[in-house]
Scaffold this motif. Structure first.
Motif, PDB file in Angstrom:
ATOM      1  N   ILE A 106       7.198 -31.685 -35.703  1.00  0.00           N
ATOM      2  CA  ILE A 106       6.994 -31.628 -34.251  1.00  0.00           C
ATOM      3  C   ILE A 106       5.510 -31.851 -33.976  1.00  0.00           C
ATOM      4  CG2 ILE A 106       7.123 -30.172 -32.195  1.00  0.00           C
ATOM      5  CD1 ILE A 106       9.422 -28.658 -33.628  1.00  0.00           C
ATOM      6  N   PRO A 107       5.174 -32.944 -33.293  1.00  0.00           N
ATOM      7  CA  PRO A 107       3.755 -33.173 -32.977  1.00  0.00           C
ATOM      8  C   PRO A 107       3.303 -32.235 -31.850  1.00  0.00           C
ATOM      9  CG  PRO A 107       5.106 -34.902 -32.030  1.00  0.00           C
ATOM     10  CD  PRO A 107       6.034 -34.018 -32.826  1.00  0.00           C
ATOM     11  N   PHE A 108       2.117 -31.703 -31.975  1.00  0.00           N
ATOM     12  CA  PHE A 108       1.561 -30.850 -30.918  1.00  0.00           C
ATOM     13  C   PHE A 108       0.091 -31.193 -30.775  1.00  0.00           C
ATOM     14  CE2 PHE A 108      -0.123 -27.157 -28.771  1.00  0.00           C
ATOM     15  CZ  PHE A 108       0.894 -26.814 -27.889  1.00  0.00           C
ATOM     16  N   ASP A 109      -0.313 -31.518 -29.563  1.00  0.00           N
ATOM     17  CA  ASP A 109      -1.691 -31.925 -29.293  1.00  0.00           C
ATOM     18  C   ASP A 109      -2.542 -30.686 -29.037  1.00  0.00           C
ATOM     19  OD1 ASP A 109      -4.006 -33.195 -28.624  1.00  0.00           O
ATOM     20  OD2 ASP A 109      -3.261 -34.038 -26.742  1.00  0.00           O
ATOM     21  N   TRP A 110      -3.160 -30.155 -30.095  1.00  0.00           N
ATOM     22  CA  TRP A 110      -3.973 -28.948 -29.975  1.00  0.00           C
ATOM     23  C   TRP A 110      -5.281 -29.218 -29.235  1.00  0.00           C
ATOM     24  CZ3 TRP A 110      -1.638 -24.497 -30.855  1.00  0.00           C
ATOM     25  CH2 TRP A 110      -0.546 -24.475 -31.720  1.00  0.00           C
ATOM     26  N   SER A 111      -5.604 -30.484 -28.994  1.00  0.00           N
ATOM     27  CA  SER A 111      -6.844 -30.787 -28.275  1.00  0.00           C
ATOM     28  C   SER A 111      -6.777 -30.341 -26.818  1.00  0.00           C
ATOM     29  CB  SER A 111      -7.165 -32.278 -28.353  1.00  0.00           C
ATOM     30  OG  SER A 111      -6.243 -33.022 -27.590  1.00  0.00           O
ATOM     31  N   ILE A 112      -5.602 -29.957 -26.345  1.00  0.00           N
ATOM     32  CA  ILE A 112      -5.478 -29.449 -24.973  1.00  0.00           C
ATOM     33  C   ILE A 112      -6.346 -28.204 -24.799  1.00  0.00           C
ATOM     34  CG2 ILE A 112      -3.400 -28.072 -25.429  1.00  0.00           C
ATOM     35  CD1 ILE A 112      -4.004 -29.975 -22.177  1.00  0.00           C
ATOM     36  N   TYR A 113      -6.518 -27.423 -25.863  1.00  0.00           N
ATOM     37  CA  TYR A 113      -7.417 -26.261 -25.800  1.00  0.00           C
ATOM     38  C   TYR A 113      -8.827 -26.714 -25.433  1.00  0.00           C
ATOM     39  CZ  TYR A 113      -4.186 -23.119 -28.257  1.00  0.00           C
ATOM     40  OH  TYR A 113      -3.130 -22.340 -28.610  1.00  0.00           O
ATOM     41  N   HIS A 114      -9.311 -27.703 -26.164  1.00  0.00           N
ATOM     42  CA  HIS A 114     -10.665 -28.211 -25.947  1.00  0.00           C
ATOM     43  C   HIS A 114     -10.801 -28.794 -24.541  1.00  0.00           C
ATOM     44  CE1 HIS A 114     -14.561 -29.857 -26.874  1.00  0.00           C
ATOM     45  NE2 HIS A 114     -14.146 -31.058 -26.521  1.00  0.00           N
ATOM     46  N   ARG A 115      -9.808 -29.562 -24.103  1.00  0.00           N
ATOM     47  CA  ARG A 115      -9.864 -30.157 -22.767  1.00  0.00           C
ATOM     48  C   ARG A 115      -9.867 -29.083 -21.687  1.00  0.00           C
ATOM     49  NH1 ARG A 115      -5.900 -33.632 -24.985  1.00  0.00           N
ATOM     50  NH2 ARG A 115      -4.347 -32.853 -23.521  1.00  0.00           N
ATOM     51  N   LEU A 116      -9.100 -28.025 -21.875  1.00  0.00           N
ATOM     52  CA  LEU A 116      -9.068 -26.932 -20.907  1.00  0.00           C
ATOM     53  C   LEU A 116     -10.421 -26.233 -20.846  1.00  0.00           C
ATOM     54  CD1 LEU A 116      -7.591 -25.116 -18.903  1.00  0.00           C
ATOM     55  CD2 LEU A 116      -6.687 -23.825 -20.839  1.00  0.00           C
ATOM     56  N   LYS A 117     -11.015 -25.991 -21.994  1.00  0.00           N
ATOM     57  CA  LYS A 117     -12.331 -25.340 -22.025  1.00  0.00           C
ATOM     58  C   LYS A 117     -13.394 -26.225 -21.384  1.00  0.00           C
ATOM     59  CE  LYS A 117     -11.337 -22.309 -25.863  1.00  0.00           C
ATOM     60  NZ  LYS A 117     -11.777 -21.743 -27.108  1.00  0.00           N
ATOM     61  N   MET A 118     -13.331 -27.520 -21.622  1.00  0.00           N
ATOM     62  CA  MET A 118     -14.293 -28.442 -21.008  1.00  0.00           C
ATOM     63  C   MET A 118     -14.095 -28.494 -19.490  1.00  0.00           C
ATOM     64  SD  MET A 118     -16.163 -29.375 -23.457  1.00  0.00           S
ATOM     65  CE  MET A 118     -17.080 -30.725 -22.790  1.00  0.00           C
ATOM     66  N   ALA A 119     -12.850 -28.485 -19.041  1.00  0.00           N
ATOM     67  CA  ALA A 119     -12.579 -28.508 -17.598  1.00  0.00           C
ATOM     68  C   ALA A 119     -13.083 -27.231 -16.932  1.00  0.00           C
ATOM     69  CB  ALA A 119     -11.086 -28.688 -17.342  1.00  0.00           C
ATOM     70  N   MET A 120     -12.911 -26.095 -17.593  1.00  0.00           N
ATOM     71  CA  MET A 120     -13.394 -24.831 -17.043  1.00  0.00           C
ATOM     72  C   MET A 120     -14.924 -24.827 -17.019  1.00  0.00           C
ATOM     73  SD  MET A 120     -12.322 -22.136 -15.597  1.00  0.00           S
ATOM     74  CE  MET A 120     -10.621 -21.884 -16.025  1.00  0.00           C
ATOM     75  N   ASN A 121     -15.530 -25.410 -18.026  1.00  0.00           N
ATOM     76  CA  ASN A 121     -16.978 -25.543 -18.083  1.00  0.00           C
ATOM     77  C   ASN A 121     -17.471 -26.393 -16.904  1.00  0.00           C
ATOM     78  OD1 ASN A 121     -19.630 -25.581 -19.119  1.00  0.00           O
ATOM     79  ND2 ASN A 121     -18.888 -25.767 -21.205  1.00  0.00           N
ATOM     80  N   GLU A 122     -16.786 -27.490 -16.649  1.00  0.00           N
ATOM     81  CA  GLU A 122     -17.149 -28.364 -15.527  1.00  0.00           C
ATOM     82  C   GLU A 122     -16.999 -27.626 -14.195  1.00  0.00           C
ATOM     83  OE1 GLU A 122     -15.718 -32.520 -13.422  1.00  0.00           O
ATOM     84  OE2 GLU A 122     -14.941 -32.019 -15.392  1.00  0.00           O
ATOM     85  N   LEU A 123     -15.925 -26.842 -14.054  1.00  0.00           N
ATOM     86  CA  LEU A 123     -15.713 -26.060 -12.833  1.00  0.00           C
ATOM     87  C   LEU A 123     -16.848 -25.052 -12.626  1.00  0.00           C
ATOM     88  CD1 LEU A 123     -13.997 -25.142 -10.414  1.00  0.00           C
ATOM     89  CD2 LEU A 123     -12.740 -23.665 -11.996  1.00  0.00           C
ATOM     90  N   ALA A 124     -17.232 -24.367 -13.687  1.00  0.00           N
ATOM     91  CA  ALA A 124     -18.327 -23.392 -13.586  1.00  0.00           C
ATOM     92  C   ALA A 124     -19.621 -24.088 -13.193  1.00  0.00           C
ATOM     93  CB  ALA A 124     -18.498 -22.661 -14.914  1.00  0.00           C
ATOM     94  N   GLY A 125     -19.884 -25.248 -13.771  1.00  0.00           N
ATOM     95  CA  GLY A 125     -21.084 -26.004 -13.431  1.00  0.00           C
ATOM     96  C   GLY A 125     -21.088 -26.427 -11.968  1.00  0.00           C
ATOM     97  N   MET A 126     -19.923 -26.847 -11.475  1.00  0.00           N
ATOM     98  CA  MET A 126     -19.816 -27.268 -10.080  1.00  0.00           C
ATOM     99  C   MET A 126     -20.037 -26.079  -9.143  1.00  0.00           C
ATOM    100  SD  MET A 126     -19.357 -29.637  -7.875  1.00  0.00           S
ATOM    101  CE  MET A 126     -18.897 -30.947  -8.959  1.00  0.00           C
ATOM    102  N   ILE A 127     -19.449 -24.944  -9.469  1.00  0.00           N
ATOM    103  CA  ILE A 127     -19.622 -23.751  -8.644  1.00  0.00           C
ATOM    104  C   ILE A 127     -21.090 -23.319  -8.654  1.00  0.00           C
ATOM    105  CG2 ILE A 127     -19.105 -21.274  -8.533  1.00  0.00           C
ATOM    106  CD1 ILE A 127     -16.223 -21.983  -9.236  1.00  0.00           C
ATOM    107  N   LEU A 128     -21.711 -23.346  -9.801  1.00  0.00           N
ATOM    108  CA  LEU A 128     -23.123 -22.959  -9.892  1.00  0.00           C
ATOM    109  C   LEU A 128     -24.006 -23.902  -9.074  1.00  0.00           C
ATOM    110  CD1 LEU A 128     -25.329 -21.134 -10.982  1.00  0.00           C
ATOM    111  CD2 LEU A 128     -25.342 -22.517 -13.078  1.00  0.00           C
ATOM    112  N   LYS A 129     -23.750 -25.197  -9.178  1.00  0.00           N
ATOM    113  CA  LYS A 129     -24.537 -26.185  -8.432  1.00  0.00           C
ATOM    114  C   LYS A 129     -24.377 -25.958  -6.927  1.00  0.00           C
ATOM    115  CE  LYS A 129     -24.788 -30.181 -10.382  1.00  0.00           C
ATOM    116  NZ  LYS A 129     -26.092 -30.098 -10.977  1.00  0.00           N
ATOM    117  N   LYS A 130     -23.141 -25.750  -6.483  1.00  0.00           N
ATOM    118  CA  LYS A 130     -22.895 -25.499  -5.057  1.00  0.00           C
ATOM    119  C   LYS A 130     -23.508 -24.165  -4.640  1.00  0.00           C
ATOM    120  CE  LYS A 130     -20.125 -29.054  -4.115  1.00  0.00           C
ATOM    121  NZ  LYS A 130     -20.017 -29.862  -2.934  1.00  0.00           N
ATOM    122  N   ALA A 131     -23.435 -23.181  -5.518  1.00  0.00           N
ATOM    123  CA  ALA A 131     -24.000 -21.862  -5.216  1.00  0.00           C
ATOM    124  C   ALA A 131     -25.511 -21.959  -5.053  1.00  0.00           C
ATOM    125  CB  ALA A 131     -23.644 -20.868  -6.313  1.00  0.00           C
ATOM    126  N   LEU A 132     -26.153 -22.759  -5.876  1.00  0.00           N
ATOM    127  CA  LEU A 132     -27.600 -22.942  -5.752  1.00  0.00           C
ATOM    128  C   LEU A 132     -27.959 -23.500  -4.375  1.00  0.00           C
ATOM    129  CD1 LEU A 132     -28.575 -24.355  -9.257  1.00  0.00           C
ATOM    130  CD2 LEU A 132     -29.355 -22.214  -8.241  1.00  0.00           C
TER     131      LEU A 132
END
Length: 185
Positions: free
Chosen positions: A98-124
């Motif tokens: 059964i193939p399973f794409d474990w890279s979804i973990y990494h993509r989720l963490k990167m997306a959350m990182n991008e969200l935090a960066g966007m919130i911080l930029k807007k907050a500034l």
């Protein structure tokens, strides 16, 4: 005879279990893998939708921070749950083909990182004009919530991009300067 044997069975799984060549373990594992992947993918999609909305809107920290906290909680809960079982599941999926794409973990963490960066930029942007008149920064619930959110994302994602670190340093300097101004007054 066949009717009597199959009549008490209520669903397809019970019927198929009576077939000698039915790969029950593989099908159950496949259902589990699909469910796990869909859960992560849905959270990833939600994070991307919120990030896209932030690009379009002027952020109001009081409103946006409470909205993104549950999203971060869902992401943390789901990834923690799957991480605990990853080693066992990875072997099981591999053994069953059964193939399973474990890279979804990494993509989720990167997306959350991008969200935090966007919130911080807007907050500034939002805080820059308001900070001098806000009072003590450490007593402002919005700023405390922002720092707590950023810290949780930092732990979840395993760090920040250099751009986010630079923005956080600007934020820290801004808050420190505001505190010093209040102390001098």
């Amino acid at each position: 005879w066949l009717e009597e044997g199959l009549s008490p069975l209520t669903d397809e799984v019970q019927v198929l279990r009576h077939c000698p060549a039915w790969p029950e373990r593989r099908v159950d594992s496949l259902r589990e893998a699909v469910s796990n992947y869909k859960g992560l993918r849905n959270i990833h999609r939600d994070v991307q939708c919120v990030t896209a909305a932030l690009h379009k809107e002027a952020i109001i920290l009081d409103i946006y921070l409470p909205r993104v906290q549950p999203l971060l909680q869902r992401a943390e809960d789901k990834t923690n749950e799957l991480q605990r079982m990853r080693e066992k599941d990875e072997k099981k999926y591999r053994d069953l083909g059964i193939p399973f794409d474990w890279s979804i973990y990494h993509r989720l963490k990167m997306a959350m990182n991008e969200l935090a960066g966007m919130i911080l930029k807007k907050a500034l942007e939002e805080i820059a004009s308001e900070l001098p008149g806000m009072g003590k920064p450490e007593e402002q619930p919005v700023l405390v919530s922002l720092v707590a959110f950023l810290f949780r994302v930092y732990k979840f994602a395993g760090g920040f991009h250099p751009e986010i670190i630079a923005d956080f340093e600007k934020f820290d300097k801004m808050v420190t300067d505001a505190s010093e101004c209040l102390e001098n007054d």
